[in-house]
Design a protein around this motif. Structure first.
Motif, mmCIF file in Angstrom:
data_model
loop_
_atom_site.group_PDB
_atom_site.id
_atom_site.type_symbol
_atom_site.label_atom_id
_atom_site.label_comp_id
_atom_site.label_asym_id
_atom_site.label_seq_id
_atom_site.Cartn_x
_atom_site.Cartn_y
_atom_site.Cartn_z
ATOM 1 N N PHE A 189 4.820 -3.841 -15.099
ATOM 2 C CA PHE A 189 3.633 -3.906 -15.946
ATOM 3 C C PHE A 189 2.854 -2.589 -15.977
ATOM 4 N N PHE A 190 3.333 -1.588 -15.275
ATOM 5 C CA PHE A 190 2.583 -0.336 -15.159
ATOM 6 C C PHE A 190 2.324 0.335 -16.509
ATOM 7 N N ASP A 191 3.201 0.153 -17.465
ATOM 8 C CA ASP A 191 2.988 0.788 -18.770
ATOM 9 C C ASP A 191 1.829 0.160 -19.545
ATOM 10 N N MET A 192 1.257 -0.911 -19.035
ATOM 11 C CA MET A 192 0.100 -1.536 -19.677
ATOM 12 C C MET A 192 -1.194 -0.771 -19.362
ATOM 13 N N TYR A 193 -1.101 0.220 -18.493
ATOM 14 C CA TYR A 193 -2.283 0.989 -18.086
ATOM 15 C C TYR A 193 -2.126 2.436 -18.512
ATOM 16 N N PHE A 197 0.797 -1.219 0.000
ATOM 17 C CA PHE A 197 0.000 0.000 0.000
ATOM 18 C C PHE A 197 0.835 1.278 0.000
ATOM 19 N N GLU A 198 1.957 1.298 0.668
ATOM 20 C CA GLU A 198 2.750 2.528 0.743
ATOM 21 C C GLU A 198 3.474 2.825 -0.574
ATOM 22 N N GLU A 199 3.824 1.783 -1.306
ATOM 23 C CA GLU A 199 4.545 1.959 -2.581
ATOM 24 C C GLU A 199 3.994 0.942 -3.577
ATOM 25 N N LEU A 200 2.964 1.339 -4.328
ATOM 26 C CA LEU A 200 2.282 0.409 -5.227
ATOM 27 C C LEU A 200 3.214 -0.216 -6.251
ATOM 28 N N THR A 201 4.284 0.471 -6.614
ATOM 29 C CA THR A 201 5.218 -0.075 -7.607
ATOM 30 C C THR A 201 5.921 -1.330 -7.112
ATOM 31 N N THR A 202 6.010 -1.500 -5.803
ATOM 32 C CA THR A 202 6.711 -2.665 -5.264
ATOM 33 C C THR A 202 5.772 -3.805 -4.866
ATOM 34 N N PHE A 232 -6.149 0.866 -10.473
ATOM 35 C CA PHE A 232 -5.453 0.727 -11.758
ATOM 36 C C PHE A 232 -4.612 -0.545 -11.792
ATOM 37 N N VAL A 233 -4.093 -0.967 -10.642
ATOM 38 C CA VAL A 233 -3.315 -2.203 -10.596
ATOM 39 C C VAL A 233 -4.223 -3.387 -10.907
ATOM 40 N N ARG A 234 -5.444 -3.326 -10.433
ATOM 41 C CA ARG A 234 -6.404 -4.399 -10.694
ATOM 42 C C ARG A 234 -6.789 -4.424 -12.177
ATOM 43 N N GLU A 235 -6.762 -3.261 -12.833
ATOM 44 C CA GLU A 235 -7.000 -3.226 -14.281
ATOM 45 C C GLU A 235 -5.830 -3.864 -15.027
ATOM 46 N N ILE A 236 -4.630 -3.636 -14.544
ATOM 47 C CA ILE A 236 -3.453 -4.276 -15.146
ATOM 48 C C ILE A 236 -3.574 -5.795 -15.006
ATOM 49 N N LEU A 237 -4.040 -6.253 -13.870
ATOM 50 C CA LEU A 237 -4.268 -7.692 -13.679
ATOM 51 C C LEU A 237 -5.186 -8.246 -14.767
ATOM 52 N N GLN A 238 -6.241 -7.495 -15.090
ATOM 53 C CA GLN A 238 -7.178 -7.944 -16.126
ATOM 54 C C GLN A 238 -6.484 -8.036 -17.484
ATOM 55 N N LYS A 239 -5.631 -7.069 -17.775
ATOM 56 C CA LYS A 239 -4.908 -7.089 -19.053
ATOM 57 C C LYS A 239 -3.928 -8.255 -19.109
ATOM 58 N N ILE A 240 -3.267 -8.526 -18.004
ATOM 59 C CA ILE A 240 -2.343 -9.665 -17.951
ATOM 60 C C ILE A 240 -3.116 -10.969 -18.157
ATOM 61 N N ILE A 286 6.942 -10.911 -9.535
ATOM 62 C CA ILE A 286 7.485 -9.814 -10.341
ATOM 63 C C ILE A 286 6.863 -8.521 -9.847
ATOM 64 N N GLU A 287 7.711 -7.520 -9.604
ATOM 65 C CA GLU A 287 7.197 -6.231 -9.130
ATOM 66 C C GLU A 287 6.172 -5.679 -10.104
#
Length: 116
Positions: free
Chosen positions: A62-66, A37-42, A102-110, A57-58
């Motif tokens: 995958f952040f560029d997929m959103y 929660f403090e650092e979503l990238t990690t 947005f991370v959950r949207e990336i999950l959907q794309k993956i 995998i951090e």
């Protein structure tokens, strides 16, 4: 100097040269997301490999997929929060206006990439 790869399986040593090869590998399945929660990238996306290993995998890989809106406020603990992020094997999308959505949207794309 050794060439950098996207990921190497720590157990069987299989090499994925790039993210596209990784996401298109039928020997992998996405199984979870471990939020930070403090650092979503990690936060960590978790994948099972056919050799029996779980790969982490951090999320930042995958952040560029959103390319949508990233909300500023975290809704965790509020009445309208479905608490999906609190269960690592829950891969459902979140419809709340939460900074984690947005991370959950990336999950959907993956998931969609891996179904091909």
């Amino acid at each position: 100097m050794e060439k950098e790869h996207f990921k190497i399986c720590p157990s069987c040593k299989y090499v994925w040269e790039n993210r596209e090869d990784f996401l298109n590998d039928n020997n992998l399945s996405i199984t979870g997301y471990q939020v930070h929660f403090e650092e979503l990238t990690t936060g960590l996306f978790l994948f099972n490999h056919s050799c029996g290993t779980t790969l982490a995998i951090e999320a930042s890989a995958f952040f560029d997929m959103y390319d949508g809106i990233i909300f500023k406020e975290r809704m965790t603990g509020k009445d309208n929060c479905p608490q999906y992020c609190l269960t690592k094997d829950n891969l459902k999308p979140c419809k709340e206006k939460c900074e984690c959505a947005f991370v959950r949207e990336i999950l959907q794309k993956i998931k969609k990439c891996m179904l091909r």
